[in-house]
Enzyme design. Structure first.
Site, PDB file in Angstrom:
ATOM      1  N   HIS A  77       0.831  -1.217   0.000  1.00 20.81           N
ATOM      2  CA  HIS A  77       0.000   0.000   0.000  1.00 20.81           C
ATOM      3  C   HIS A  77       0.861   1.260   0.000  1.00 20.81           C
ATOM      4  CE1 HIS A  77       0.414   0.908   4.406  1.00 20.81           C
ATOM      5  NE2 HIS A  77       0.424  -0.406   4.543  1.00 20.81           N
ATOM      6  N   ASP A  79      -0.190   4.445   1.103  1.00 19.58           N
ATOM      7  CA  ASP A  79      -0.426   5.466   2.127  1.00 19.58           C
ATOM      8  C   ASP A  79       0.375   5.191   3.385  1.00 19.58           C
ATOM      9  OD1 ASP A  79      -2.103   3.163   2.614  1.00 19.58           O
ATOM     10  OD2 ASP A  79      -3.188   4.349   4.100  1.00 19.58           O
ATOM     11  N   ASP A 140       6.207   1.310   6.439  1.00 19.10           N
ATOM     12  CA  ASP A 140       4.861   0.743   6.336  1.00 19.10           C
ATOM     13  C   ASP A 140       4.049   1.634   5.399  1.00 19.10           C
ATOM     14  OD1 ASP A 140       2.418  -0.462   6.759  1.00 19.10           O
ATOM     15  OD2 ASP A 140       2.188   0.255   8.807  1.00 19.10           O
ATOM     16  N   GLU A 174      -4.823   1.901   2.924  1.00 23.42           N
ATOM     17  CA  GLU A 174      -4.818   0.710   3.778  1.00 23.42           C
ATOM     18  C   GLU A 174      -4.837   1.094   5.243  1.00 23.42           C
ATOM     19  OE1 GLU A 174      -2.988  -2.565   6.210  1.00 23.42           O
ATOM     20  OE2 GLU A 174      -2.327  -0.486   5.930  1.00 23.42           O
TER      21      GLU A 174
END
Length: 407
Positions: A77, A79, A140, A174
């Site tokens: 992802h 974001d 992340d 996400e």
């Protein structure tokens, strides 16, 4: 570009998602990164490249063997978490980490210390990418994006490694539980996939929390404090009372393993009105439903104390993928074998969180989660060892190779 080159490039894009906008993607910065990734995919010479108006990217590395090999996907992802700003990320590289404190920001006295994060000692002698103490890092899941693209480039540059059709998918939002909202599983066209969205090296996960988001609205009664006796209802005091009624030992800071929690995420307001945000998590579906029931009962009790003051909205976000992955455990076994083959010790454990893979599994695409290498996600103490990202690249390549060899 190396995996580090890619990662350092992607974290410069401000892609913090937001629960407030009601759009997809929820913030414009995600589409800016999406367009850049689309350009890179074209430059790499991949096929079937698509970027839709919602910010979902898909692309194909075609098979280079005549064997009938299942199509496999890799998903990450774009974001970053709204828990801390992802704007003006200024990563620092600590070469040959010596096991001591790392000063992230001298002016703000922000120190990444093994006294607080003992896992840092596992990476003595390695190279760490850290923040400047003012933002999150974005491993992340920009580490996952970098790893997938680096692995695909490697496979393209090494045709001697035989593989089937490889599909890439990058999603928005996400972090706010919406990453799979508009993911077209049929268009993706894979038998199974992996999210490269795990934490430390070795993580391999096919269990995750059942998850719900909670918004509690409190209407108070504002009266001049000099004349407030028996009249004022302070919404902030009501919020504090509600928070105090939930079990204090079932907060994230007191739980581990399979233990679920109630996590207070935000409180805002005035005497007149306040809102309280929670997330509810539990691996066990029955306990998850009990947690939601307790939250509702707590609000009911508050309304007995302060009639008509409080309303609650609970929205399920995703469920435990285990029930969808266990019937096809060979996809987990393949990742386990790939890790072992490249010298990574697999750590199979439940995710204390969730990934796009959870919802995708319920949408018909079994999707376990593989490490991206980072630690301390969503905050200024986030870091990622370079060697962990490099191993993640090797794992992706090996999964593709093993899938073809077993076909």
């Amino acid at each position: 570009m190396t995996v580090v080159d890619r990662f350092l490039k992607y974290v410069k894009f401000d892609t913090e998602s937001s629960t407030e906008t009601g759009t997809t993607p929820s913030t414009p910065g995600q589409m800016v990164l999406a367009r850049e990734l689309e350009k890179e995919l074209h430059d790499m010479g991949l096929e079937d490249i698509s970027l839709d108006e919602k910010g979902y990217i898909m692309a194909t590395l075609p098979a280079n063997t005549d064997k009938k090999v299942p199509a496999i996907g890799f998903v990450a992802h774009m974001d970053t978490s709204p828990d801390l700003t992802g704007k003006n990320v200024n990563p620092q590289i600590v070469k040959n980490y010596d096991g001591k404190d790392i000063v992230l920001s001298k002016e703000q006295n922000v120190i990444l210390s093994p006294a607080d994060f003992s896992e840092m000692q596992d990476y003595v002698g390695q190279d760490l990418i850290v923040t400047d103490g003012k933002t999150l890092l974005g491993a992340d899941d920009k580490a996952g994006i970098a790893e997938i693209l680096t692995a695909v480039q490697y496979l393209k540059d090494h045709p001697e490694i035989k593989h089937g059709k490889i599909r890439i998918g990058f999603t928005p939002d996400e972090e706010i539980g919406a990453g799979a909202d508009y993911f077209d599983v049929e268009k993706f066209g894979c038998e199974w996939a992996y999210t490269m969205d795990g934490g430390p090296i070795g993580e391999l996960e096919y269990e995750n929390f059942n998850a719900a988001g909670v918004k509690i609205s409190i209407q108070g009664r504002s009266v001049h404090p000099g004349y407030a006796k028996d009249k004022m209802v302070n919404a902030l005091v009501v919020a504090n009372k509600l928070i105090s009624l939930l079990p204090a030992n079932e907060r994230p800071e007191h739980t581990a393993g399979y233990e679920g929690f109630f996590h207070l995420t935000n409180v805002s307001g005035t005497v007149d009105a306040a809102t309280v945000g929670y997330i509810i998590r539990d691996h066990d579906r029955t306990l998850f439903e009990q947690r939601k029931k307790l939250m509702t009962e707590t609000v009911d009790f508050i309304n007995k104390l302060y009639p008509g003051s409080t309303t609650i909205e609970i929205k399920d976000q995703y469920y435990n993928m285990r029930e969808k992955v266990e019937p096809v455990m060979h996809v987990v076994d393949l990742a386990f074998e790939a890790m072992t083959a490249v010298g990574v010790t697999p750590i199979v454990k439940p995710i204390r969180g969730g990934t796009d893979g959870a919802r995708l599994s319920f949408m018909g695409l079994p999707c376990p989660n593989i490490f991206a290498g980072g630690h301390n996600f969503h905050g200024r103490y986030e870091f990622v060892p370079i060697q962990s990202m490099e191993k993640a690249v090797e794992v992706i390549v090996k999964i593709a190779e093993l899938a073809a060899s077993k076909a």
